[in-house]
Design a protein around this motif. Structure first.
Motif, PDB file in Angstrom:
ATOM      1  N   GLU A   1     -18.267 -16.768  28.836  1.00 40.82           N
ATOM      2  CA  GLU A   1     -17.443 -16.856  30.047  1.00 40.82           C
ATOM      3  C   GLU A   1     -17.559 -15.589  30.884  1.00 40.82           C
ATOM      4  O   GLU A   1     -17.436 -15.634  32.103  1.00 40.82           O
ATOM      5  CB  GLU A   1     -15.970 -17.063  29.655  1.00 40.82           C
ATOM      6  N   GLN A   2     -17.766 -14.466  30.216  1.00 42.82           N
ATOM      7  CA  GLN A   2     -17.841 -13.167  30.880  1.00 42.82           C
ATOM      8  C   GLN A   2     -18.580 -12.212  29.945  1.00 42.82           C
ATOM      9  O   GLN A   2     -18.738 -12.506  28.760  1.00 42.82           O
ATOM     10  CB  GLN A   2     -16.445 -12.632  31.187  1.00 42.82           C
TER      11      GLN A   2
ATOM     12  N   HIS B   1     -16.375 -10.682  22.350  1.00 44.76           N
ATOM     13  CA  HIS B   1     -17.130 -11.691  23.092  1.00 44.76           C
ATOM     14  C   HIS B   1     -16.218 -12.847  23.496  1.00 44.76           C
ATOM     15  O   HIS B   1     -15.296 -13.204  22.760  1.00 44.76           O
ATOM     16  CB  HIS B   1     -18.278 -12.229  22.233  1.00 44.76           C
ATOM     17  N   HIS B   2     -16.527 -13.437  24.639  1.00 42.67           N
ATOM     18  CA  HIS B   2     -15.747 -14.538  25.203  1.00 42.67           C
ATOM     19  C   HIS B   2     -16.661 -15.755  25.374  1.00 42.67           C
ATOM     20  O   HIS B   2     -17.093 -16.063  26.486  1.00 42.67           O
ATOM     21  CB  HIS B   2     -15.165 -14.120  26.559  1.00 42.67           C
ATOM     22  N   PRO B   3     -16.958 -16.457  24.280  1.00 42.93           N
ATOM     23  CA  PRO B   3     -17.899 -17.577  24.381  1.00 42.93           C
ATOM     24  C   PRO B   3     -17.281 -18.797  25.066  1.00 42.93           C
ATOM     25  O   PRO B   3     -16.068 -19.027  24.986  1.00 42.93           O
ATOM     26  CB  PRO B   3     -18.218 -17.897  22.924  1.00 42.93           C
ATOM     27  N   LYS B   4     -18.135 -19.535  25.740  1.00 40.80           N
ATOM     28  CA  LYS B   4     -17.724 -20.867  26.196  1.00 40.80           C
ATOM     29  C   LYS B   4     -17.546 -21.702  24.928  1.00 40.80           C
ATOM     30  O   LYS B   4     -18.332 -21.570  23.980  1.00 40.80           O
ATOM     31  CB  LYS B   4     -18.792 -21.468  27.099  1.00 40.80           C
TER      32      LYS B   4
ATOM     33  N   HIS C   1     -20.427 -23.148  23.100  1.00 40.54           N
ATOM     34  CA  HIS C   1     -21.467 -22.220  22.643  1.00 40.54           C
ATOM     35  C   HIS C   1     -20.970 -21.209  21.608  1.00 40.54           C
ATOM     36  O   HIS C   1     -21.672 -20.250  21.296  1.00 40.54           O
ATOM     37  CB  HIS C   1     -22.085 -21.487  23.842  1.00 40.54           C
ATOM     38  N   THR C   2     -19.792 -21.450  21.062  1.00 41.77           N
ATOM     39  CA  THR C   2     -19.259 -20.541  20.051  1.00 41.77           C
ATOM     40  C   THR C   2     -20.215 -20.410  18.871  1.00 41.77           C
ATOM     41  O   THR C   2     -20.503 -19.299  18.415  1.00 41.77           O
ATOM     42  CB  THR C   2     -17.870 -21.006  19.577  1.00 41.77           C
ATOM     43  N   ASP C   3     -20.732 -21.506  18.378  1.00 41.03           N
ATOM     44  CA  ASP C   3     -21.639 -21.458  17.226  1.00 41.03           C
ATOM     45  C   ASP C   3     -22.942 -20.744  17.573  1.00 41.03           C
ATOM     46  O   ASP C   3     -23.496 -20.019  16.738  1.00 41.03           O
ATOM     47  CB  ASP C   3     -21.918 -22.853  16.690  1.00 41.03           C
ATOM     48  N   ASP C   4     -23.444 -20.946  18.812  1.00 43.08           N
ATOM     49  CA  ASP C   4     -24.665 -20.255  19.241  1.00 43.08           C
ATOM     50  C   ASP C   4     -24.446 -18.744  19.246  1.00 43.08           C
ATOM     51  O   ASP C   4     -25.283 -17.981  18.757  1.00 43.08           O
ATOM     52  CB  ASP C   4     -25.080 -20.700  20.649  1.00 43.08           C
TER      53      ASP C   4
ATOM     54  N   PHE D   1     -27.092 -15.055  26.856  1.00 47.69           N
ATOM     55  CA  PHE D   1     -25.664 -14.733  26.856  1.00 47.69           C
ATOM     56  C   PHE D   1     -24.971 -15.168  28.144  1.00 47.69           C
ATOM     57  O   PHE D   1     -23.805 -15.556  28.111  1.00 47.69           O
ATOM     58  CB  PHE D   1     -25.451 -13.237  26.616  1.00 47.69           C
ATOM     59  N   ASP D   2     -25.684 -15.115  29.257  1.00 40.96           N
ATOM     60  CA  ASP D   2     -25.073 -15.527  30.531  1.00 40.96           C
ATOM     61  C   ASP D   2     -24.720 -17.010  30.533  1.00 40.96           C
ATOM     62  O   ASP D   2     -23.806 -17.422  31.244  1.00 40.96           O
ATOM     63  CB  ASP D   2     -25.994 -15.188  31.704  1.00 40.96           C
ATOM     64  N   GLN D   3     -25.400 -17.806  29.732  1.00 42.41           N
ATOM     65  CA  GLN D   3     -25.084 -19.231  29.614  1.00 42.41           C
ATOM     66  C   GLN D   3     -24.038 -19.492  28.535  1.00 42.41           C
ATOM     67  O   GLN D   3     -23.286 -20.458  28.625  1.00 42.41           O
ATOM     68  CB  GLN D   3     -26.352 -20.026  29.282  1.00 42.41           C
TER      69      GLN D   3
END
Length: 93
Positions: free
Chosen positions: A82-83, A8-11, A14-17, A77-79
């Motif tokens: 990053e991808q 996964h490539h979190p913003k 939003h890593t904790d989310d 997930f779209d929010q």
């Protein structure tokens, strides 16, 4: 053995989310027939999060996957990302 691996490539905000979402998947998978191990991992060299699940067989994974991932079906997930995740289904040749 069958491995489900998701990178996964979190913003950053939003890593904790996303990590909490991955833990909900882990919790939903507990007791699934054929599950050997499941867990969320954080890469030390990047912002990526890795979901790793080891199964006795691909059939065992497929039999439980819809129910397991229903636990996070409404997560945005779209929010958060990053991808889309890079998802691998691995078997030994």
């Amino acid at each position: 053995m069958f491995v489900h691996l998701a990178i996964h490539h979190p913003k950053p905000e939003h890593t904790d989310d996303l990590l909490a979402s991955m833990h909900r998947v882990d919790d939903a998978a507990q007791g699934a027939p054929g599950l050997i191990q499941i867990g969320a991992w954080r890469d030390q060299r990047s912002d990526r999060l890795v979901g790793l699940a080891l199964w006795e067989s691909q059939e065992a994974f497929q039999a439980s996957a819809d129910q397991i991932f229903q636990a996070v079906a409404d997560d945005p997930f779209d929010q958060w990302c990053e991808q889309p995740p890079d998802v691998f289904h691995l078997t030994k040749p």
